[in-house]
Motif scaffolding. Sequence first.
Motif, PDB file in Angstrom:
ATOM      1  N   MET A 195      34.896 -15.534 -37.954  1.00  0.00           N
ATOM      2  CA  MET A 195      34.707 -15.112 -36.582  1.00  0.00           C
ATOM      3  C   MET A 195      36.010 -15.347 -35.822  1.00  0.00           C
ATOM      4  N   SER A 196      36.450 -14.339 -35.124  1.00  0.00           N
ATOM      5  CA  SER A 196      37.741 -14.426 -34.434  1.00  0.00           C
ATOM      6  C   SER A 196      37.642 -15.263 -33.156  1.00  0.00           C
ATOM      7  N   ALA A 197      38.809 -15.713 -32.706  1.00  0.00           N
ATOM      8  CA  ALA A 197      38.877 -16.467 -31.454  1.00  0.00           C
ATOM      9  C   ALA A 197      38.419 -15.612 -30.284  1.00  0.00           C
ATOM     10  N   VAL A 198      38.766 -14.337 -30.303  1.00  0.00           N
ATOM     11  CA  VAL A 198      38.360 -13.429 -29.222  1.00  0.00           C
ATOM     12  C   VAL A 198      36.836 -13.332 -29.166  1.00  0.00           C
ATOM     13  N   THR A 199      36.211 -13.225 -30.322  1.00  0.00           N
ATOM     14  CA  THR A 199      34.745 -13.156 -30.371  1.00  0.00           C
ATOM     15  C   THR A 199      34.129 -14.428 -29.790  1.00  0.00           C
ATOM     16  N   ALA A 236      23.945 -17.835 -34.993  1.00  0.00           N
ATOM     17  CA  ALA A 236      23.137 -16.619 -34.851  1.00  0.00           C
ATOM     18  C   ALA A 236      24.012 -15.375 -34.899  1.00  0.00           C
ATOM     19  N   LEU A 237      25.183 -15.455 -34.279  1.00  0.00           N
ATOM     20  CA  LEU A 237      26.105 -14.322 -34.322  1.00  0.00           C
ATOM     21  C   LEU A 237      26.590 -14.081 -35.750  1.00  0.00           C
ATOM     22  N   ALA A 238      26.910 -15.142 -36.468  1.00  0.00           N
ATOM     23  CA  ALA A 238      27.346 -15.010 -37.862  1.00  0.00           C
ATOM     24  C   ALA A 238      26.248 -14.396 -38.723  1.00  0.00           C
ATOM     25  N   ALA A 239      24.999 -14.716 -38.398  1.00  0.00           N
ATOM     26  CA  ALA A 239      23.863 -14.152 -39.135  1.00  0.00           C
ATOM     27  C   ALA A 239      23.497 -12.755 -38.656  1.00  0.00           C
ATOM     28  N   GLY A 240      24.100 -12.328 -37.542  1.00  0.00           N
ATOM     29  CA  GLY A 240      23.782 -11.018 -36.974  1.00  0.00           C
ATOM     30  C   GLY A 240      22.369 -10.950 -36.427  1.00  0.00           C
ATOM     31  N   ASP A 241      21.885 -12.077 -35.871  1.00  0.00           N
ATOM     32  CA  ASP A 241      20.483 -12.175 -35.475  1.00  0.00           C
ATOM     33  C   ASP A 241      20.335 -12.739 -34.056  1.00  0.00           C
ATOM     34  N   PRO A 242      20.347 -11.875 -33.027  1.00  0.00           N
ATOM     35  CA  PRO A 242      20.173 -12.356 -31.657  1.00  0.00           C
ATOM     36  C   PRO A 242      18.833 -13.074 -31.433  1.00  0.00           C
ATOM     37  N   MET A 243      17.801 -12.693 -32.170  1.00  0.00           N
ATOM     38  CA  MET A 243      16.501 -13.365 -32.008  1.00  0.00           C
ATOM     39  C   MET A 243      16.576 -14.818 -32.465  1.00  0.00           C
ATOM     40  N   GLN A 244      17.403 -15.089 -33.450  1.00  0.00           N
ATOM     41  CA  GLN A 244      17.633 -16.473 -33.874  1.00  0.00           C
ATOM     42  C   GLN A 244      18.193 -17.273 -32.706  1.00  0.00           C
ATOM     43  N   ALA A 245      19.124 -16.666 -31.967  1.00  0.00           N
ATOM     44  CA  ALA A 245      19.703 -17.329 -30.798  1.00  0.00           C
ATOM     45  C   ALA A 245      18.643 -17.582 -29.735  1.00  0.00           C
ATOM     46  N   VAL A 277      17.362 -17.358 -23.450  1.00  0.00           N
ATOM     47  CA  VAL A 277      17.791 -16.022 -23.008  1.00  0.00           C
ATOM     48  C   VAL A 277      19.312 -15.968 -22.872  1.00  0.00           C
ATOM     49  N   SER A 278      19.929 -17.027 -22.392  1.00  0.00           N
ATOM     50  CA  SER A 278      21.390 -17.052 -22.277  1.00  0.00           C
ATOM     51  C   SER A 278      22.046 -16.917 -23.654  1.00  0.00           C
ATOM     52  N   ALA A 279      21.522 -17.629 -24.636  1.00  0.00           N
ATOM     53  CA  ALA A 279      22.059 -17.513 -25.998  1.00  0.00           C
ATOM     54  C   ALA A 279      21.867 -16.100 -26.528  1.00  0.00           C
ATOM     55  N   TRP A 280      20.704 -15.530 -26.290  1.00  0.00           N
ATOM     56  CA  TRP A 280      20.418 -14.161 -26.746  1.00  0.00           C
ATOM     57  C   TRP A 280      21.370 -13.155 -26.102  1.00  0.00           C
ATOM     58  N   VAL A 281      21.567 -13.270 -24.782  1.00  0.00           N
ATOM     59  CA  VAL A 281      22.477 -12.365 -24.077  1.00  0.00           C
ATOM     60  C   VAL A 281      23.888 -12.502 -24.636  1.00  0.00           C
ATOM     61  N   GLY A 282      24.367 -13.732 -24.784  1.00  0.00           N
ATOM     62  CA  GLY A 282      25.709 -13.948 -25.302  1.00  0.00           C
ATOM     63  C   GLY A 282      25.908 -13.336 -26.669  1.00  0.00           C
ATOM     64  N   VAL A 283      24.963 -13.557 -27.574  1.00  0.00           N
ATOM     65  CA  VAL A 283      25.068 -13.019 -28.935  1.00  0.00           C
ATOM     66  C   VAL A 283      24.985 -11.493 -28.919  1.00  0.00           C
ATOM     67  N   THR A 284      24.080 -10.955 -28.132  1.00  0.00           N
ATOM     68  CA  THR A 284      23.907  -9.503 -28.065  1.00  0.00           C
ATOM     69  C   THR A 284      25.171  -8.819 -27.549  1.00  0.00           C
ATOM     70  N   VAL A 285      25.759  -9.354 -26.480  1.00  0.00           N
ATOM     71  CA  VAL A 285      26.975  -8.764 -25.931  1.00  0.00           C
ATOM     72  C   VAL A 285      28.155  -8.966 -26.885  1.00  0.00           C
ATOM     73  N   ALA A 286      28.287 -10.140 -27.448  1.00  0.00           N
ATOM     74  CA  ALA A 286      29.406 -10.409 -28.362  1.00  0.00           C
ATOM     75  C   ALA A 286      29.350  -9.493 -29.590  1.00  0.00           C
ATOM     76  N   ARG A 287      28.161  -9.153 -30.051  1.00  0.00           N
ATOM     77  CA  ARG A 287      28.029  -8.230 -31.196  1.00  0.00           C
ATOM     78  C   ARG A 287      28.544  -6.837 -30.843  1.00  0.00           C
ATOM     79  N   VAL A 288      28.366  -6.445 -29.604  1.00  0.00           N
ATOM     80  CA  VAL A 288      28.779  -5.109 -29.167  1.00  0.00           C
ATOM     81  C   VAL A 288      30.266  -5.076 -28.834  1.00  0.00           C
ATOM     82  N   VAL A 289      30.727  -6.104 -28.120  1.00  0.00           N
ATOM     83  CA  VAL A 289      32.096  -6.112 -27.594  1.00  0.00           C
ATOM     84  C   VAL A 289      33.127  -6.504 -28.656  1.00  0.00           C
ATOM     85  N   ALA A 290      32.836  -7.503 -29.423  1.00  0.00           N
ATOM     86  CA  ALA A 290      33.855  -8.052 -30.340  1.00  0.00           C
ATOM     87  C   ALA A 290      33.759  -7.500 -31.744  1.00  0.00           C
TER      88      ALA A 290
END
Length: 135
Positions: free
Chosen positions: A1-5, A69-78, A122-135
């Motif tokens: 996972m990159s620093a930017v992500t 959760a981001l590494a697993a690609g699973d926002p619901m986990q977050a 919800v904050s964790a879910w939002v963060g993971v969901t946006v990071a998956r799209v943006v980074a």
Amino acid sequence: MSAVTLIVLYLVTAIFFLAVDAVMLTKFMRPLFERYVGDWLLDSPRLGAAAVFYLAYVAGLVYLVSRPALAAGDPMQALVQGAILGAMAYGTYEFTNWATLRNWSVVQVMVDTTWGAVLTGVSAWVGVTVARVVA
């Protein structure tokens, strides 16, 4: 996972957490706490102490919940693991106060512990969901 992500993940989570909690604190929680422990409240919060809490709490949330959760690609986990972390963290504060402080109310315990679970998840879910799209 990159620093930017990781930076995107942290910033999105922190901004969402702070914005939503600011509304909840001013509109709902302050009046609730005034009802039971109003004479204990400051007119204005100690912003330095609040900043330390928020920055550290979101960092812990990202490290313990969002990054895996981001590494697993699973926002619901977050969402689920964030809610568990939030219930534990806010519950620790609330149940300790209820156990030790005369005027603390079970209403404060239930409302704030539930809020901590919802906000953190919800904050964790939002963060993971946006990071998956943006980074």
